[in-house]
Design a protein around this motif. Structure first.
Motif, PDB file in Angstrom:
ATOM      1  N   ASP A   2       0.834  -1.189   0.000  1.00  9.31           N
ATOM      2  CA  ASP A   2       0.000   0.000   0.000  1.00  9.31           C
ATOM      3  C   ASP A   2       0.872   1.244   0.000  1.00  9.31           C
ATOM      4  N   SER A  45       0.207   3.149  -6.833  1.00  8.64           N
ATOM      5  CA  SER A  45       0.106   2.168  -5.749  1.00  8.64           C
ATOM      6  C   SER A  45       1.442   1.842  -5.097  1.00  8.64           C
ATOM      7  N   ARG A  46       2.546   1.893  -5.862  1.00 12.28           N
ATOM      8  CA  ARG A  46       3.834   1.456  -5.323  1.00 12.28           C
ATOM      9  C   ARG A  46       4.912   2.538  -5.383  1.00 12.28           C
ATOM     10  N   ASP A  60      -5.443  -6.789 -13.887  1.00  8.71           N
ATOM     11  CA  ASP A  60      -4.660  -6.676 -12.664  1.00  8.71           C
ATOM     12  C   ASP A  60      -5.344  -5.749 -11.673  1.00  8.71           C
ATOM     13  N   ASP A  62      -4.821  -3.786  -7.704  1.00  8.84           N
ATOM     14  CA  ASP A  62      -3.975  -3.406  -6.581  1.00  8.84           C
ATOM     15  C   ASP A  62      -4.814  -2.566  -5.632  1.00  8.84           C
TER      16      ASP A  62
END
Length: 248
Positions: A2, A45-46, A60, A62
Motif C-alpha cells: 500500500d 500504488s507502489r 490486474d 492493486d
C-alpha cells in the motif's frame, strides 16, 4: 504494498458517521493498449516506475490506502487491457466501479481520437452514471520534446545566419524534400517533427465527453500522479457518498 498518500480531496462523507468506518471505492483505468495505464497505476500504488518491456495487461488489481484528514479510504485500482481481443471480457472491469480513468498517451494523437471514437461510448454503455476523469499520460515525453525543440530552434537560428546565401532544405537520399517526421513508421520512436497532443486539445476533448476533470501526468517521474489520485478519490466519494456505504 500500500502506498499512503495524504491529499486534500474533500470527499463527500457525513461526519456524523462512525469515525472508525472505512470507505472502499473502486477505480478502473481504460484506454488504448500501450497508452500508459499500467505504469500509471503502479506509480500510484507502489511509487515506482515499470521499466520492463511492454506486455498486454490482463485484469490486474492493486489496493492503495488514502488518508484524507482523519478518514481512511481504501482505493481498489483495476487495470484493464486495451486490445480489441479483450473487447468481450473488458466489461467485467466495469462491474463495481466508482470512477473511471479514461487514459490516452500525449505522444500518440490517435489514442486521443479513440477516446471519443471508442472508449467514452463503451464507458457510457456499461457504467453511464460513473464519473470519468480524462488522463493524458507520458507528460515527460512531451516536456522533453518541448525542451529539445527550444534548444534546436536556438541552434537553427544561429546557423541560419551563415547560410542565407543558399536555399538549403532537408533532402532525403533521392533528392526530394522530406517533411518533418516523414520516414518514421507509425508506432516507432518519437523523432523530430512528431506531433504531441497539446493541453488545449486534451481540455477540449474532456469538455466534449463531459469528463469531471482533465489531468496530465507522468508515471516515469511521478508528475501530478498524486493530484490525479486526489481527484479520483473525490469523484469516487461523490459518486457513492460515505453515508451510502453498502456491501456489494
Amino acid at each position: 504494498m500500500d502506498y499512503l498518500c495524504w491529499c486534500c480531496c474533500s470527499p463527500a462523507w457525513d461526519d456524523a458517521d462512525d469515525d472508525n468506518s472505512q470507505l472502499s471505492r473502486t477505480l478502473t483505468a481504460v484506454g488504448d493498449g500501450e497508452c500508459g495505464k499500467t505504469s500509471l497505476l503502479v506509480r500510484i500504488s507502489r511509487d515506482t516506475f515499470v521499466t520492463q518491456g511492454y506486455r498486454p495487461t490482463d485484469f490486474d488489481t492493486d489496493v492503495v490506502d488514502v488518508f484524507c484528514g482523519d478518514k481512511k479510504i481504501q482505493m481498489v485500482l483495476q487495470d484493464s487491457p486495451g486490445q480489441e481481443s479483450y473487447d468481450r471480457l473488458r466489461p467485467l472491469a466495469y462491474g463495481e466501479v466508482d470512477v473511471v480513468l479514461l487514459c490516452f498517451s500525449l505522444d500518440d494523437p490517435t489514442s486521443l481520437v479513440n477516446v471519443e471514437d471508442k472508449w467514452i461510448q463503451e464507458v457510457e454503455h456499461y457504467c453511464p452514471k460513473v464519473p470519468v476523469i480524462l488522463v493524458g499520460n507520458k507528460k515527460d515525453l512531451r516536456d522533453s520534446s518541448n525542451n529539445n525543440n527550444s534548444s534546436n530552434n536556438s541552434s537553427s537560428n544561429n546557423s541560419s545566419n551563415n547560410n542565407n546565401s543558399s536555399s538549403n532544405k532537408n533532402y532525403g537520399s533521392t533528392g526530394e524534400t522530406v517533411p518533418a517526421g516523414q520516414g518514421q513508421g507509425q508506432g516507432q520512436g518519437r523523432g523530430q517533427g512528431q506531433r504531441f497532443v497539446s493541453s488545449h486539445e486534451g481540455k477540449e476533448t474532456a469538455k466534449r465527453i463531459k469528463a469531471k476533470a482533465y489531468v496530465e501526468c507522468s508515471a516515469k517521474d511521478g508528475t501530478d500522479c498524486k493530484k490525479l489520485l486526489g481527484a479520483a478519490v473525490r469523484q469516487a466519494t461523490m459518486h457513492r457518498p460515505y453515508n451510502s456505504q453498502s456491501m456489494r
